[in-house]
Design a protein around this motif. Structure first.
Motif, mmCIF file in Angstrom:
data_model
loop_
_atom_site.group_PDB
_atom_site.id
_atom_site.type_symbol
_atom_site.label_atom_id
_atom_site.label_comp_id
_atom_site.label_asym_id
_atom_site.label_seq_id
_atom_site.Cartn_x
_atom_site.Cartn_y
_atom_site.Cartn_z
ATOM 1 N N ILE A 5 -50.429 -21.404 -0.157
ATOM 2 C CA ILE A 5 -49.322 -21.811 -1.042
ATOM 3 C C ILE A 5 -48.698 -20.586 -1.699
ATOM 4 C CG2 ILE A 5 -48.629 -23.272 -2.978
ATOM 5 C CD1 ILE A 5 -51.175 -24.939 -2.478
ATOM 6 N N ASP A 6 -49.552 -19.647 -2.108
ATOM 7 C CA ASP A 6 -49.065 -18.423 -2.768
ATOM 8 C C ASP A 6 -48.189 -17.604 -1.822
ATOM 9 O OD1 ASP A 6 -48.854 -16.578 -4.885
ATOM 10 O OD2 ASP A 6 -50.494 -15.380 -4.080
ATOM 11 N N SER A 7 -48.540 -17.605 -0.526
ATOM 12 C CA SER A 7 -47.725 -16.873 0.455
ATOM 13 C C SER A 7 -46.336 -17.484 0.578
ATOM 14 C CB SER A 7 -48.424 -16.889 1.820
ATOM 15 O OG SER A 7 -49.632 -16.179 1.761
ATOM 16 N N ARG A 8 -46.296 -18.809 0.426
ATOM 17 C CA ARG A 8 -45.001 -19.515 0.550
ATOM 18 C C ARG A 8 -44.206 -19.462 -0.754
ATOM 19 N NH1 ARG A 8 -40.785 -21.148 0.508
ATOM 20 N NH2 ARG A 8 -39.791 -22.881 1.626
ATOM 21 N N PHE A 9 -44.905 -19.514 -1.887
ATOM 22 C CA PHE A 9 -44.242 -19.534 -3.196
ATOM 23 C C PHE A 9 -44.839 -18.450 -4.096
ATOM 24 C CE2 PHE A 9 -44.255 -23.924 -1.568
ATOM 25 C CZ PHE A 9 -42.896 -24.182 -1.524
ATOM 26 N N PRO A 10 -44.552 -17.180 -3.804
ATOM 27 C CA PRO A 10 -45.105 -16.100 -4.632
ATOM 28 C C PRO A 10 -44.600 -16.182 -6.067
ATOM 29 C CG PRO A 10 -43.416 -15.263 -3.132
ATOM 30 C CD PRO A 10 -43.676 -16.676 -2.726
ATOM 31 N N GLU A 11 -45.507 -15.921 -7.006
ATOM 32 C CA GLU A 11 -45.201 -15.915 -8.445
ATOM 33 C C GLU A 11 -44.840 -17.302 -8.983
ATOM 34 O OE1 GLU A 11 -42.648 -12.763 -9.731
ATOM 35 O OE2 GLU A 11 -43.392 -11.375 -8.218
ATOM 36 N N SER A 12 -45.209 -18.348 -8.247
ATOM 37 C CA SER A 12 -44.992 -19.708 -8.738
ATOM 38 C C SER A 12 -46.002 -20.032 -9.841
ATOM 39 C CB SER A 12 -45.157 -20.714 -7.590
ATOM 40 O OG SER A 12 -45.353 -22.023 -8.085
ATOM 41 N N LEU A 13 -45.529 -20.662 -10.926
ATOM 42 C CA LEU A 13 -46.438 -21.029 -12.005
ATOM 43 C C LEU A 13 -47.379 -22.152 -11.575
ATOM 44 C CD1 LEU A 13 -44.187 -20.855 -15.210
ATOM 45 C CD2 LEU A 13 -45.698 -19.114 -14.232
ATOM 46 N N ARG A 14 -46.952 -22.984 -10.639
ATOM 47 C CA ARG A 14 -47.848 -24.034 -10.134
ATOM 48 C C ARG A 14 -49.017 -23.406 -9.372
ATOM 49 N NH1 ARG A 14 -44.384 -29.313 -8.342
ATOM 50 N NH2 ARG A 14 -46.451 -30.003 -7.679
#
Length: 221
Positions: free
Chosen positions: A106-115
């Motif tokens: 998920i982090d790879s897809r949405f870097p720096e996401s608060l979720r």
């Protein structure tokens, strides 16, 4: 009377959803050698999300199977919701290795996401790294001081540490801003009761009644 009809309607809908959920799970777990139908797993996961059911073992098992075998049947937005859902189920069921792998995806897809940051904090909690988890949530609140989930995770960390005083302090600070959060008032009341602070607990229940005057459960409390 209108409030009572609304309550009956809510209960009826909840029972219908539970019946659908049980039916979907039964079809998944009794699929035999053919394997569970992917669309049925998809429906099961949606019903769990909508009904806010806690079935971590089933969600982690069948959700991971769906993500591995047929992720293409999910809409793009739905796919990442399922990733998040299965991650939390893995954390709840103690499968930290799978949870970490999903969080990295998920982090790879949405870097720096608060979720994603919340999920990383929950992983730290599962690893019993309480101070690091609390620091993670504080960083989130520095970015967005109105992030309700970060506030509530801080409360959860304090309670897991057995620090009721800190948990109550965080909840009071949270409720200064989110005054209409009935669940938070109820959690604070529960903490007060556990610590023999009955006058403060009574005040919390007064706030709950003001928020939902037609709910009989509030008056029973």
């Amino acid at each position: 009377a209108r409030a009572n009809l609304s309550l009956v309607g809510t209960i009826t809908m909840a029972l219908a959803t539970q019946s659908e959920l049980e039916d979907a799970l039964d079809r998944i777990e009794n699929a035999g050698s053919r394997g569970p139908p992917m669309q049925t797993i998809r429906t099961f996961l949606r019903l769990v999300r909508e009904g806010k059911a806690r079935l971590p073992a089933e969600v982690s098992k069948h959700g991971a199977y769906l993500l591995k075998r047929s992720p293409g049947i999910l809409r793009p937005d739905e796919r990442w919701l399922v990733h998040e859902q299965v991650t939390i189920a893995c954390l709840d069921s103690g499968d930290l290795g799978s949870a970490k792998k999903l969080i990295d995806e998920i982090d790879s897809r949405f870097p720096e996401s608060l979720r994603v940051a919340i999920l990383q904090g929950m992983l730290l909690e599962a690893e019993k790294k309480w101070e690091q988890a609390d620091e993670q949530y504080l960083k989130i609140l520095e970015t967005n001081e109105a992030h309700q989930n970060a506030w509530k995770r801080r409360v959860a960390v304090a309670r897991q540490q057995g620090n009721d005083s800190k948990a109550m302090s965080i909840l009071k600070e949270y409720l200064d801003v989110f005054v209409i959060d009935g669940e938070a008032w109820e959690e604070l009341a529960s903490l007060y009761i556990s610590n023999q602070m009955l006058k403060q607990a009574a005040f919390c229940y007064e706030e709950i009644i003001l928020l939902a005057p037609s709910d009989p459960y509030c008056h029973i409390k």
